[in-house]
Design a protein around this motif. Structure first.
Motif, PDB file in Angstrom:
ATOM      1  N   TYR A 281      35.715  37.519  38.888  1.00  0.00           N
ATOM      2  CA  TYR A 281      36.793  37.212  39.833  1.00  0.00           C
ATOM      3  C   TYR A 281      36.249  36.663  41.148  1.00  0.00           C
ATOM      4  O   TYR A 281      36.968  35.962  41.871  1.00  0.00           O
ATOM      5  CB  TYR A 281      37.602  38.483  40.112  1.00  0.00           C
ATOM      6  CG  TYR A 281      37.986  39.234  38.866  1.00  0.00           C
ATOM      7  CD1 TYR A 281      39.021  38.788  38.042  1.00  0.00           C
ATOM      8  CD2 TYR A 281      37.298  40.382  38.478  1.00  0.00           C
ATOM      9  CE1 TYR A 281      39.362  39.474  36.892  1.00  0.00           C
ATOM     10  CE2 TYR A 281      37.629  41.066  37.330  1.00  0.00           C
ATOM     11  CZ  TYR A 281      38.653  40.608  36.527  1.00  0.00           C
ATOM     12  OH  TYR A 281      38.984  41.289  35.378  1.00  0.00           O
ATOM     13  N   LEU A 282      34.989  36.983  41.454  1.00  0.00           N
ATOM     14  CA  LEU A 282      34.384  36.518  42.699  1.00  0.00           C
ATOM     15  C   LEU A 282      33.421  35.350  42.486  1.00  0.00           C
ATOM     16  O   LEU A 282      32.637  35.023  43.370  1.00  0.00           O
ATOM     17  CB  LEU A 282      33.647  37.677  43.389  1.00  0.00           C
ATOM     18  CG  LEU A 282      34.514  38.857  43.817  1.00  0.00           C
ATOM     19  CD1 LEU A 282      33.675  39.901  44.535  1.00  0.00           C
ATOM     20  CD2 LEU A 282      35.659  38.399  44.712  1.00  0.00           C
ATOM     21  N   HIS A 283      33.513  34.712  41.316  1.00  0.00           N
ATOM     22  CA  HIS A 283      32.647  33.569  41.030  1.00  0.00           C
ATOM     23  C   HIS A 283      33.461  32.342  40.601  1.00  0.00           C
ATOM     24  O   HIS A 283      33.164  31.716  39.577  1.00  0.00           O
ATOM     25  CB  HIS A 283      31.636  33.933  39.944  1.00  0.00           C
ATOM     26  CG  HIS A 283      30.594  34.907  40.387  1.00  0.00           C
ATOM     27  ND1 HIS A 283      29.431  34.523  41.020  1.00  0.00           N
ATOM     28  CD2 HIS A 283      30.550  36.261  40.308  1.00  0.00           C
ATOM     29  CE1 HIS A 283      28.705  35.600  41.308  1.00  0.00           C
ATOM     30  NE2 HIS A 283      29.369  36.663  40.888  1.00  0.00           N
ATOM     31  N   PRO A 284      34.494  31.948  41.334  1.00  0.00           N
ATOM     32  CA  PRO A 284      35.252  30.753  40.966  1.00  0.00           C
ATOM     33  C   PRO A 284      34.411  29.498  41.216  1.00  0.00           C
ATOM     34  O   PRO A 284      33.566  29.470  42.114  1.00  0.00           O
ATOM     35  CB  PRO A 284      36.458  30.805  41.905  1.00  0.00           C
ATOM     36  CG  PRO A 284      35.952  31.530  43.107  1.00  0.00           C
ATOM     37  CD  PRO A 284      34.985  32.554  42.598  1.00  0.00           C
ATOM     38  N   ASN A 518      41.670  42.767  37.748  1.00  0.00           N
ATOM     39  CA  ASN A 518      40.651  42.939  38.781  1.00  0.00           C
ATOM     40  C   ASN A 518      40.898  44.119  39.699  1.00  0.00           C
ATOM     41  O   ASN A 518      39.970  44.636  40.333  1.00  0.00           O
ATOM     42  CB  ASN A 518      40.536  41.664  39.623  1.00  0.00           C
ATOM     43  CG  ASN A 518      41.866  41.232  40.215  1.00  0.00           C
ATOM     44  OD1 ASN A 518      42.864  41.126  39.517  1.00  0.00           O
ATOM     45  ND2 ASN A 518      41.894  40.969  41.510  1.00  0.00           N
ATOM     46  N   TYR A 519      42.151  44.567  39.822  1.00  0.00           N
ATOM     47  CA  TYR A 519      42.476  45.604  40.797  1.00  0.00           C
ATOM     48  C   TYR A 519      42.599  46.988  40.156  1.00  0.00           C
ATOM     49  O   TYR A 519      43.068  47.118  39.027  1.00  0.00           O
ATOM     50  CB  TYR A 519      43.779  45.276  41.533  1.00  0.00           C
ATOM     51  CG  TYR A 519      43.549  44.669  42.897  1.00  0.00           C
ATOM     52  CD1 TYR A 519      43.007  45.432  43.930  1.00  0.00           C
ATOM     53  CD2 TYR A 519      43.860  43.347  43.165  1.00  0.00           C
ATOM     54  CE1 TYR A 519      42.786  44.891  45.188  1.00  0.00           C
ATOM     55  CE2 TYR A 519      43.632  42.786  44.413  1.00  0.00           C
ATOM     56  CZ  TYR A 519      43.088  43.568  45.422  1.00  0.00           C
ATOM     57  OH  TYR A 519      42.865  43.032  46.659  1.00  0.00           O
ATOM     58  N   ALA A 539      44.090  51.143  46.818  1.00  0.00           N
ATOM     59  CA  ALA A 539      43.613  50.074  45.944  1.00  0.00           C
ATOM     60  C   ALA A 539      42.105  49.928  46.061  1.00  0.00           C
ATOM     61  O   ALA A 539      41.513  50.146  47.115  1.00  0.00           O
ATOM     62  CB  ALA A 539      44.296  48.748  46.284  1.00  0.00           C
ATOM     63  N   SER A 540      41.494  49.553  44.943  1.00  0.00           N
ATOM     64  CA  SER A 540      40.077  49.211  44.924  1.00  0.00           C
ATOM     65  C   SER A 540      39.897  48.107  43.891  1.00  0.00           C
ATOM     66  O   SER A 540      40.846  47.415  43.538  1.00  0.00           O
ATOM     67  CB  SER A 540      39.221  50.443  44.616  1.00  0.00           C
ATOM     68  OG  SER A 540      37.857  50.160  44.818  1.00  0.00           O
ATOM     69  N   GLY A 541      38.679  47.943  43.389  1.00  0.00           N
ATOM     70  CA  GLY A 541      38.431  46.880  42.434  1.00  0.00           C
ATOM     71  C   GLY A 541      38.063  45.577  43.115  1.00  0.00           C
ATOM     72  O   GLY A 541      37.715  45.533  44.300  1.00  0.00           O
ATOM     73  N   TYR A 542      38.145  44.486  42.352  1.00  0.00           N
ATOM     74  CA  TYR A 542      37.709  43.172  42.821  1.00  0.00           C
ATOM     75  C   TYR A 542      38.850  42.389  43.459  1.00  0.00           C
ATOM     76  O   TYR A 542      39.995  42.441  43.000  1.00  0.00           O
ATOM     77  CB  TYR A 542      37.158  42.347  41.653  1.00  0.00           C
ATOM     78  CG  TYR A 542      35.811  42.789  41.166  1.00  0.00           C
ATOM     79  CD1 TYR A 542      34.646  42.409  41.836  1.00  0.00           C
ATOM     80  CD2 TYR A 542      35.688  43.583  40.029  1.00  0.00           C
ATOM     81  CE1 TYR A 542      33.398  42.807  41.390  1.00  0.00           C
ATOM     82  CE2 TYR A 542      34.443  43.980  39.571  1.00  0.00           C
ATOM     83  CZ  TYR A 542      33.299  43.593  40.251  1.00  0.00           C
ATOM     84  OH  TYR A 542      32.061  43.996  39.806  1.00  0.00           O
ATOM     85  N   LEU A 543      38.518  41.661  44.508  1.00  0.00           N
ATOM     86  CA  LEU A 543      39.435  40.671  45.035  1.00  0.00           C
ATOM     87  C   LEU A 543      39.668  39.572  44.007  1.00  0.00           C
ATOM     88  O   LEU A 543      38.809  39.302  43.158  1.00  0.00           O
ATOM     89  CB  LEU A 543      38.864  40.028  46.299  1.00  0.00           C
ATOM     90  CG  LEU A 543      38.643  40.898  47.530  1.00  0.00           C
ATOM     91  CD1 LEU A 543      37.842  40.123  48.568  1.00  0.00           C
ATOM     92  CD2 LEU A 543      39.981  41.320  48.113  1.00  0.00           C
ATOM     93  N   GLN A 544      40.807  38.918  44.082  1.00  0.00           N
ATOM     94  CA  GLN A 544      41.016  37.662  43.366  1.00  0.00           C
ATOM     95  C   GLN A 544      40.439  36.573  44.256  1.00  0.00           C
ATOM     96  O   GLN A 544      41.080  36.118  45.189  1.00  0.00           O
ATOM     97  CB  GLN A 544      42.496  37.420  43.085  1.00  0.00           C
ATOM     98  CG  GLN A 544      42.757  36.091  42.368  1.00  0.00           C
ATOM     99  CD  GLN A 544      44.215  35.913  42.002  1.00  0.00           C
ATOM    100  OE1 GLN A 544      44.737  36.633  41.156  1.00  0.00           O
ATOM    101  NE2 GLN A 544      44.884  34.961  42.631  1.00  0.00           N
TER     102      GLN A 544
END
Length: 845
Positions: A281-284, A518-519, A539-544
């Motif tokens: 999700y953090l590698h667009p 992702n969340y 909330a935690s997890g990955y940002l979009q």
């Protein structure tokens, strides 16, 4: 002799294999003397270690008062082992939980019943179905009518439990005009009396369009993507260092965004490509496809456009032509193309924090757990509180028939929907508006981690949800634990008799965690001893993440050279069916305002007037006036009161909906991608007359129908009178998420959190937390200089040795096939596909 509830302290490691006491021949006085001698040796060795490793330990960290091994002994003898950690049994008010989830045998029997030829449903097993087939998408429990449930709870000995029904969702892809249909099937268990009918009365349009259907497998998007991506492999390899060919070692993966439709007349979506690494999700890479997936024939699907570096191409040939003839404007090379560890949860290199090599403090109930659990009915009680737990595929954990001190306060407390609406200067971020009920917040619950997600002594309960492929049971779906808040709920330091004292601020926490793509969402229900409930969402997890470039300024924050955290709002809606001193309640608005008052006693040197506050109380009588936002500066609030029931002082008994921290509503109003399918998010709260035909503020179909949703929340508000009626409060929490570098690799739950309180408002005649025995009252000394006297109600802090913490273990999930049999274990890659759905699309040939 051991005190009740305790066992003698074991004298060696092997003794833990004998929980009922030492085996014969090993409990003699001589063995105890040997054990004490061994303890002295071990303690002496431990003390030498304390001095050996500065700066973590040193002489200044020790106190002489307890340096003697004899300090381990009390006046009665050695410390005893703590009581067993299991919860004592609860006594549910009724032996059947009317809101219980369906069991695996129930869903299996129901599946068999639906597949009988005379039903004429022409069903294909979900595990082998295509979108052009008819197949069961979901089976879940349908909650009974409130009147039926309350009638049973009022007299469970002479009243039968409400009949059980199931909501069954079938994708009718084989129909001449494909559609989705929800059915009501029951009563259960399956018998000759079981019937089936369309479930339509809870929706605001007659049918669910097939283009708004639920998501099944990755194969749904494969036909179009496997056709176009290999044709562009030369370009993607050179531009992004990756390809998507449908091979195991593909280095690019896709991610679809929603909504995919406006009103159900089409199904189209943007596919964003990312590097196939941990935390994709953090590698667009800044490459987007817009595809049309309307209808059930994948041969008619098509690529509509390609977007790269703000250039729009009509198709593969157009894009590849520009790539080869040199007219393609390329993004500059980025320095972090091979940097991937920053998106993992691996501990970064760096200095150790002082004393961090030691385990931190943990919660131990030395006298045994103080809450009760009935696992069969999933009923929980604690300190005058009692409640049944429910669980479903759409939103997960819900609480029912919540009572305090013998009175029902809440019939239903349940999450309804969770939105995330994004912003950005690219096709993905600017068009994304997620409604997570579509993916299934309950179906996305994972087993929690003991000691990390919940304290070691937490009690875990299972939950079962159903999918098109079968059923899934999570053994640690729910955790329950008592929590020392570390602060008194009330206290005062005074000098007169009865003025000085404090009440310990204990809480009971009921928690569940859902990972939706992702969340990660942490759902907490926190019960206080004064009759307050705190509802908290973290909330935690990955940002979009979006692809960072200068034109993205203002739409987020650069968190790496090529990655930005995208600006977005989270809003989560809850249903609170309060029954305050009965089912007939009114909506009270209490607020303060400034007034200027002139009084004859004011002194001349201060003037003849004074500015001060004054309270105004107003009853809101129409639903149309009950779509609400909190007052400016929080100068007031809203409550549900029973005007026919008063406390001792003649004031209507009530419960207030009190804002917690970070109460928000949605920022963007009017976007076509979030038009009418989440209009509840425009307010802090709303209050409507309760109806069986309005059970939820949203539906799983609303995600892809913003222009014509199946449930339009605004239609709940049609001018009805809400004075002394059965009312429901719909309350929002959320976060305006302005991302920052510290959101990588994962967002922190201490900041990305929001809450509200359901708290007594003149409901009692006094603060009922004063009833707690876990309190102390001090009295002044009779002689100056003497210690103060105290009364602790006989509740002494217990001293015992906790049992060993079980070794950490994580097993994952118990999956059941459509036939109800335990399915063979899946690989981590297969589990990942099912969990991340079209948030991460890896092509397969």
């Amino acid at each position: 002799m051991s005190s009740a509830g305790y066992q003698p302290l074991k004298t060696d490691d092997q003794a833990y294999d004998h929980p009922q006491g030492p085996p014969a021949g090993r409990g003699s006085p001589r063995s105890r003397r040997i054990a004490i001698s061994v303890c002295f040796v071990v303690c002496a060795a431990a003390l030498s270690l304390l001095y050996a490793f500065p700066p973590y330990f040193g002489p200044d960290t020790l106190t002489t008062s307890s340096s003697s091994p004899g300090a381990l002994l009390d006046h009665e003898g050695p410390l005893k082992q703590c009581a067993a950690s299991g919860p004592p049994p609860a006594s549910p008010p009724a032996p059947v939980n009317p809101w219980a989830s369906l069991t695996v045998p129930e869903t299996t029997a129901l599946t068999d019943w639906l597949n009988v030829p005379e039903r004429a449903l022409n069903l294909t097993p979900g595990t082998s179905a295509h979108i052009s087939d008819n197949y069961i998408y979901h089976i879940g429990a349908w909650r009974p009518a409130k009147a039926d449930a309350l009638a049973y709870l009022a007299d469970p000995q002479d009243t039968a439990p409400p009949d059980r029904y199931a909501r069954v969702t079938i994708h009718h892809g084989a129909a001449a005009e494909p559609t989705v249909q929800d059915y009501l099937v029951g009563p259960l268990p399956v018998s000759g009396a079981t019937g089936i009918r369309p479930l339509t009365e809870v929706y605001h349009r007659p049918e669910i369009p097939y283009n708004a259907r639920g998501y099944t497998t990755l194969a749904e998007l494969q036909p179009i993507l496997i056709d176009v991506m290999p044709k562009m492999a030369e370009a993607t390899q050179e531009l992004f260092g990756g390809v998507a060919l449908g091979l195991a070692n593909d280095t690019l993966v896709g991610g679809a965004v929603g909504p995919l439709s406006f009103d159900g007349s089409f199904r189209r979506g943007w596919i964003n490509w990312r590097r196939n690494v941990a935390g994709p999700y953090l590698h667009p890479v800044g490459f987007f496809l817009y595809v049309d997936m309307t209808g059930t024939d994948s041969n008619e699907w098509k690529l509509l456009k390609i977007v790269y570096n703000h250039q729009v191409f009509e198709g593969v040939d157009d894009f590849m032509g520009a790539f080869r003839n040199g007219t393609l404007r390329r993004l500059p090379a980025r320095p972090d193309n091979h940097d991937i560890d920053w998106t993992t949860r691996k501990r970064p290199d760096g200095p150790r924090r002082d004393l961090d090599h030691l385990p931190g403090p943990r919660s131990v109930s030395f006298a045994g757990l103080r809450f009760r659990v009935d696992r069969e009915t999933q009923y929980v009680s604690w300190m005058g509180w009692g409640m049944y737990l429910g669980f479903d595929r759409d939103m997960g954990l819900s609480l029912w028939d919540i009572k305090f001190r013998g009175e029902r306060l809440i019939y239903e407390l349940a999450p309804q929907e969770a939105i995330a609406q994004y912003a950005g200067n690219d096709p993905m971020q600017s068009t994304t508006a997620w409604l997570d009920r579509f993916f299934g917040m309950g179906g996305s619950v994972r087993d929690m981690l003991p000691g990390y997600d919940c304290p070691h002594e937490a009690v875990f309960l299972p939950a079962t949800t159903n999918t098109f492929a079968g059923s899934i049971t999570r053994e640690r779906a729910i955790c329950i634990f008592e929590h020392d808040s570390g602060r008194p709920i009330t206290r005062h330091m005074g000098y007169a008799e009865g003025e000085f004292g404090a009440v310990r601020g204990y809480n009971l926490v009921v928690r569940s965690i859902a990972t939706v793509g992702n969340y990660d969402y942490l759902f907490d229900y926190i019960f206080h001893i004064d009759g307050t409930i705190e509802v908290r969402l973290s909330a935690s997890g990955y940002l979009q993440g979006g692809f960072w470039e200068p034109s993205q300024e203002g739409y987020g924050t650069a968190i790496r050279d090529t990655t930005m955290g995208s600006l977005h709002d989270h809003v989560i809606n809850y249903k609170v069916d309060l029954d305050v001193a009965g089912e007939k309640n009114s909506l009270l608005f209490t607020h303060t305002h400034q007034e200027e008052v002139e009084q004859p006693w004011f002194e001349d040197d201060w003037g003849s007037t004074v500015l001060q506050q004054k309270i105004t109380r107003t009853f809101i009588e129409s639903e149309d006036d009950a779509l609400l936002k909190f007052p400016y500066n929080f100068q007031g609030g809203y409550s549900l009161v029973n005007r026919d029931e008063t406390n001792r002082w003649g004031i209507p008994r009530g419960y207030a909906i009190h804002p917690g921290y970070n109460p928000v509503h949605n920022t963007v109003v009017g976007s076509k991608r979030l038009l009418d399918n989440a209009n509840w998010a425009r307010y802090n709260l709303a209050v409507s007359k309760r109806k069986e035909t309005e059970p939820t503020s949203s539906s799983m179909w609303n995600q892809n129908l913003p222009g014509a949703p199946m449930v339009n929340f605004h239609k709940f508000f049609d001018g009805e009178n809400i004075t002394q009626e059965d009312l429901v409060a719909w309350v929002n929490v959320g976060t305006h998420h302005l991302p920052q570098a510290e959101d990588s690799p994962n967002t922190r739950t201490n900041l990305a959190a929001s809450s509200f309180f359901i708290t007594p408002l003149n409901y009692f005649d006094f603060d009922v937390s004063m009833e707690s025995l876990n309190a102390i009252l001090l009295s002044p000394p009779k002689n100056s200089g003497d210690a103060w006297g105290y009364d602790d109600n006989g509740v002494k802090d217990s001293n015992c040795v906790p049992g060993p913490v079980p070794p950490f273990e994580y097993k994952g999930v118990n999956a059941f096939s459509l036939d109800g049999k335990l399915a063979p274990p899946e690989s981590a890659d297969e589990m990942r596909k099912g969990a991340e759905m079209y948030h991460r699309i890896k092509l397969e040939l």
